[in-house]
Design a protein around this motif. Structure first.
Motif, PDB file in Angstrom:
ATOM      1  N   LEU A  90       9.299   5.782  -5.128  1.00  0.00           N
ATOM      2  CA  LEU A  90      10.101   4.523  -4.497  1.00  0.00           C
ATOM      3  C   LEU A  90       9.033   3.648  -4.083  1.00  0.00           C
ATOM      4  CD1 LEU A  90      11.749   6.677  -1.573  1.00  0.00           C
ATOM      5  CD2 LEU A  90      12.590   5.673  -3.836  1.00  0.00           C
ATOM      6  N   ILE A  91       9.413   2.349  -4.127  1.00  0.00           N
ATOM      7  CA  ILE A  91       8.407   1.177  -3.930  1.00  0.00           C
ATOM      8  C   ILE A  91       8.116   1.224  -2.275  1.00  0.00           C
ATOM      9  CG2 ILE A  91       8.955  -0.288  -5.873  1.00  0.00           C
ATOM     10  CD1 ILE A  91      10.829  -1.761  -4.078  1.00  0.00           C
ATOM     11  N   GLU A  92       8.950   2.082  -1.616  1.00  0.00           N
ATOM     12  CA  GLU A  92       8.658   2.121  -0.234  1.00  0.00           C
ATOM     13  C   GLU A  92       7.318   3.184  -0.164  1.00  0.00           C
ATOM     14  OE1 GLU A  92      11.592   2.448  -1.598  1.00  0.00           O
ATOM     15  OE2 GLU A  92      13.308   2.028  -0.430  1.00  0.00           O
ATOM     16  N   ALA A  93       7.471   3.935  -0.860  1.00  0.00           N
ATOM     17  CA  ALA A  93       5.977   4.612  -0.760  1.00  0.00           C
ATOM     18  C   ALA A  93       4.768   3.650  -1.044  1.00  0.00           C
ATOM     19  CB  ALA A  93       6.070   6.009  -1.594  1.00  0.00           C
ATOM     20  N   VAL A  94       4.805   2.847  -1.997  1.00  0.00           N
ATOM     21  CA  VAL A  94       3.638   1.892  -2.479  1.00  0.00           C
ATOM     22  C   VAL A  94       3.346   0.915  -1.232  1.00  0.00           C
ATOM     23  CG1 VAL A  94       3.180  -0.030  -3.921  1.00  0.00           C
ATOM     24  CG2 VAL A  94       4.535   1.828  -4.722  1.00  0.00           C
ATOM     25  N   ALA A  95       4.471   0.550  -0.300  1.00  0.00           N
ATOM     26  CA  ALA A  95       4.233  -0.329   0.491  1.00  0.00           C
ATOM     27  C   ALA A  95       3.628   0.472   1.919  1.00  0.00           C
ATOM     28  CB  ALA A  95       5.597  -0.733   1.314  1.00  0.00           C
ATOM     29  N   ASP A  96       3.952   1.745   1.930  1.00  0.00           N
ATOM     30  CA  ASP A  96       3.573   2.536   2.911  1.00  0.00           C
ATOM     31  C   ASP A  96       1.944   2.905   2.871  1.00  0.00           C
ATOM     32  OD1 ASP A  96       4.296   3.963   5.411  1.00  0.00           O
ATOM     33  OD2 ASP A  96       4.073   5.829   4.401  1.00  0.00           O
ATOM     34  N   HIS A  97       1.759   3.344   1.329  1.00  0.00           N
ATOM     35  CA  HIS A  97       0.277   3.342   0.929  1.00  0.00           C
ATOM     36  C   HIS A  97      -0.579   2.228   1.374  1.00  0.00           C
ATOM     37  CE1 HIS A  97      -3.285   4.243  -1.446  1.00  0.00           C
ATOM     38  NE2 HIS A  97      -2.924   5.412  -1.481  1.00  0.00           N
ATOM     39  N   ILE A  98      -0.070   1.073   1.181  1.00  0.00           N
ATOM     40  CA  ILE A  98      -0.986  -0.248   1.380  1.00  0.00           C
ATOM     41  C   ILE A  98      -1.085  -0.523   3.029  1.00  0.00           C
ATOM     42  CG2 ILE A  98      -0.652  -2.761   1.263  1.00  0.00           C
ATOM     43  CD1 ILE A  98       1.043  -2.625  -1.290  1.00  0.00           C
ATOM     44  N   CYS A  99      -0.038  -0.034   3.845  1.00  0.00           N
ATOM     45  CA  CYS A  99      -0.044  -0.197   5.259  1.00  0.00           C
ATOM     46  C   CYS A  99      -1.290   0.604   5.652  1.00  0.00           C
ATOM     47  CB  CYS A  99       1.082   0.070   6.025  1.00  0.00           C
ATOM     48  SG  CYS A  99       2.538  -1.136   5.961  1.00  0.00           S
ATOM     49  N   THR A 100      -1.064   2.117   5.205  1.00  0.00           N
ATOM     50  CA  THR A 100      -1.990   3.049   5.595  1.00  0.00           C
ATOM     51  C   THR A 100      -3.594   2.709   5.144  1.00  0.00           C
ATOM     52  OG1 THR A 100      -0.636   4.754   5.300  1.00  0.00           O
ATOM     53  CG2 THR A 100      -2.911   5.271   5.300  1.00  0.00           C
ATOM     54  N   THR A 101      -3.666   2.019   4.060  1.00  0.00           N
ATOM     55  CA  THR A 101      -4.872   1.837   3.511  1.00  0.00           C
ATOM     56  C   THR A 101      -5.579   0.438   4.432  1.00  0.00           C
ATOM     57  OG1 THR A 101      -4.620   2.134   1.179  1.00  0.00           O
ATOM     58  CG2 THR A 101      -6.487   0.466   1.690  1.00  0.00           C
ATOM     59  N   LEU A 102      -4.709  -0.440   5.009  1.00  0.00           N
ATOM     60  CA  LEU A 102      -5.116  -1.539   5.822  1.00  0.00           C
ATOM     61  C   LEU A 102      -5.433  -0.964   7.279  1.00  0.00           C
ATOM     62  CD1 LEU A 102      -2.846  -4.259   4.508  1.00  0.00           C
ATOM     63  CD2 LEU A 102      -5.522  -4.056   4.223  1.00  0.00           C
ATOM     64  N   PHE A 103      -4.796   0.007   7.705  1.00  0.00           N
ATOM     65  CA  PHE A 103      -4.732   0.470   8.989  1.00  0.00           C
ATOM     66  C   PHE A 103      -6.378   1.247   9.061  1.00  0.00           C
ATOM     67  CE2 PHE A 103      -0.062   0.636   9.912  1.00  0.00           C
ATOM     68  CZ  PHE A 103      -0.320  -0.338  10.538  1.00  0.00           C
ATOM     69  N   VAL A 104      -6.555   2.029   8.127  1.00  0.00           N
ATOM     70  CA  VAL A 104      -7.826   2.756   7.622  1.00  0.00           C
ATOM     71  C   VAL A 104      -9.010   1.833   7.546  1.00  0.00           C
ATOM     72  CG1 VAL A 104      -9.170   4.250   6.330  1.00  0.00           C
ATOM     73  CG2 VAL A 104      -6.799   4.876   6.931  1.00  0.00           C
ATOM     74  N   GLN A 105      -9.004   0.739   7.083  1.00  0.00           N
ATOM     75  CA  GLN A 105      -9.947  -0.315   6.560  1.00  0.00           C
ATOM     76  C   GLN A 105     -10.674  -0.885   7.970  1.00  0.00           C
ATOM     77  OE1 GLN A 105      -8.566  -3.485   4.160  1.00  0.00           O
ATOM     78  NE2 GLN A 105      -9.165  -2.488   2.272  1.00  0.00           N
ATOM     79  N   ASP A 106      -9.509  -1.118   8.861  1.00  0.00           N
ATOM     80  CA  ASP A 106     -10.053  -1.845  10.003  1.00  0.00           C
ATOM     81  C   ASP A 106      -9.192  -1.689  11.482  1.00  0.00           C
ATOM     82  OD1 ASP A 106     -10.715  -4.022  11.740  1.00  0.00           O
ATOM     83  OD2 ASP A 106     -11.360  -5.256  10.250  1.00  0.00           O
ATOM     84  N   ALA A 107      -9.940  -1.205  12.299  1.00  0.00           N
ATOM     85  CA  ALA A 107      -9.099  -0.859  13.601  1.00  0.00           C
ATOM     86  C   ALA A 107      -8.483  -1.983  14.123  1.00  0.00           C
ATOM     87  CB  ALA A 107      -9.978  -0.059  14.551  1.00  0.00           C
ATOM     88  N   ARG A 108      -8.755  -3.273  13.679  1.00  0.00           N
ATOM     89  CA  ARG A 108      -8.340  -4.467  14.479  1.00  0.00           C
ATOM     90  C   ARG A 108      -6.862  -4.864  13.702  1.00  0.00           C
ATOM     91  NH1 ARG A 108     -13.309  -8.213  13.589  1.00  0.00           N
ATOM     92  NH2 ARG A 108     -12.906  -7.083  11.575  1.00  0.00           N
ATOM     93  N   VAL A 109      -6.477  -4.241  12.539  1.00  0.00           N
ATOM     94  CA  VAL A 109      -5.112  -4.430  12.101  1.00  0.00           C
ATOM     95  C   VAL A 109      -4.016  -3.795  13.167  1.00  0.00           C
ATOM     96  CG1 VAL A 109      -3.744  -4.350  10.228  1.00  0.00           C
ATOM     97  CG2 VAL A 109      -6.043  -4.684   9.919  1.00  0.00           C
ATOM     98  N   ILE A 113      12.001  -4.628  -1.314  1.00  0.00           N
ATOM     99  CA  ILE A 113      12.143  -4.396  -0.051  1.00  0.00           C
ATOM    100  C   ILE A 113      10.937  -5.077   0.923  1.00  0.00           C
ATOM    101  CG2 ILE A 113      13.048  -1.830  -0.388  1.00  0.00           C
ATOM    102  CD1 ILE A 113       9.415  -1.941   0.660  1.00  0.00           C
ATOM    103  N   THR A 114      11.258  -4.848   2.196  1.00  0.00           N
ATOM    104  CA  THR A 114      10.192  -5.409   3.077  1.00  0.00           C
ATOM    105  C   THR A 114      10.037  -4.229   4.246  1.00  0.00           C
ATOM    106  OG1 THR A 114      11.202  -7.575   2.848  1.00  0.00           O
ATOM    107  CG2 THR A 114       9.569  -7.056   4.841  1.00  0.00           C
ATOM    108  N   LEU A 115       8.851  -3.726   4.249  1.00  0.00           N
ATOM    109  CA  LEU A 115       8.504  -2.617   5.132  1.00  0.00           C
ATOM    110  C   LEU A 115       7.652  -3.212   6.177  1.00  0.00           C
ATOM    111  CD1 LEU A 115       7.881   1.178   4.550  1.00  0.00           C
ATOM    112  CD2 LEU A 115       6.011  -0.229   5.415  1.00  0.00           C
ATOM    113  N   HIS A 116       7.936  -3.041   7.516  1.00  0.00           N
ATOM    114  CA  HIS A 116       6.882  -3.339   8.531  1.00  0.00           C
ATOM    115  C   HIS A 116       6.452  -2.247   9.270  1.00  0.00           C
ATOM    116  CE1 HIS A 116       5.374  -5.880  11.881  1.00  0.00           C
ATOM    117  NE2 HIS A 116       5.842  -4.897  12.644  1.00  0.00           N
ATOM    118  N   ARG A 117       5.131  -1.963   9.473  1.00  0.00           N
ATOM    119  CA  ARG A 117       4.724  -0.884  10.369  1.00  0.00           C
ATOM    120  C   ARG A 117       3.705  -1.429  11.610  1.00  0.00           C
ATOM    121  NH1 ARG A 117       6.654   3.871   9.070  1.00  0.00           N
ATOM    122  NH2 ARG A 117       6.787   4.470   6.788  1.00  0.00           N
TER     123      ARG A 117
END
Length: 128
Positions: free
Chosen positions: A76-95, A116-120
């Motif tokens: 699912l492209i939802e899983a792609v979006a979720d992976h991107i979100c997780t990467t950004l959260f791990v990269q920087d605590a200020r996100v 899709i649009t996914l917001h986390r």
């Protein structure tokens, strides 16, 4: 309303192994990915404010390209979006929050945008 800063990368085209149908599996397909990351804002941004007071835009681009695991098939492209979100959260605590829009370019017949649009929001810390 409090001040906010949103960094954006829009319309990045990335080939990703994704899909559930037989004609989609086994070969990458182009996705148009846009990212908006809400960020903790500095008190002020003066002409000489250093980059570490913000976030490097290239970090957003990396999360949607080089940060995706090679050879992994996302059903699912939802899983792609979720992976991107997780990467950004791990990269920087200020996100604080991330919104990802993904459009599947290969299935468009008349230039329509199908996706899709996914917001986390940043997950709450344990014990908080």
């Amino acid at each position: 309303m409090r001040d906010t800063l949103t960094l954006e990368v829009n319309d990045l085209v990335v080939d990703v192994l994704t899909g559930i149908y037989s004609e989609e599996t086994g070969k990458p397909q182009p996705l148009r990915i846009s990212i908006a990351a809400r960020y903790q804002i500095a008190d002020r941004y003066e002409p000489d404010t250093p980059l570490d007071a913000s976030k490097n835009y290239m970090d957003l681009k990396f999360a949607a390209s080089g940060g995706l695991p090679q050879g992994v098939h996302f059903k699912l492209i939802e899983a792609v979006a979720d992976h991107i979100c997780t990467t950004l959260f791990v990269q920087d605590a200020r996100v604080e929050a991330v919104t990802i829009k993904i459009v599947k370019l290969a299935i468009a017949e008349a230039n329509e945008q199908i996706g899709i649009t996914l917001h986390r929001e940043r997950p709450a810390a344990h014990g908080a």
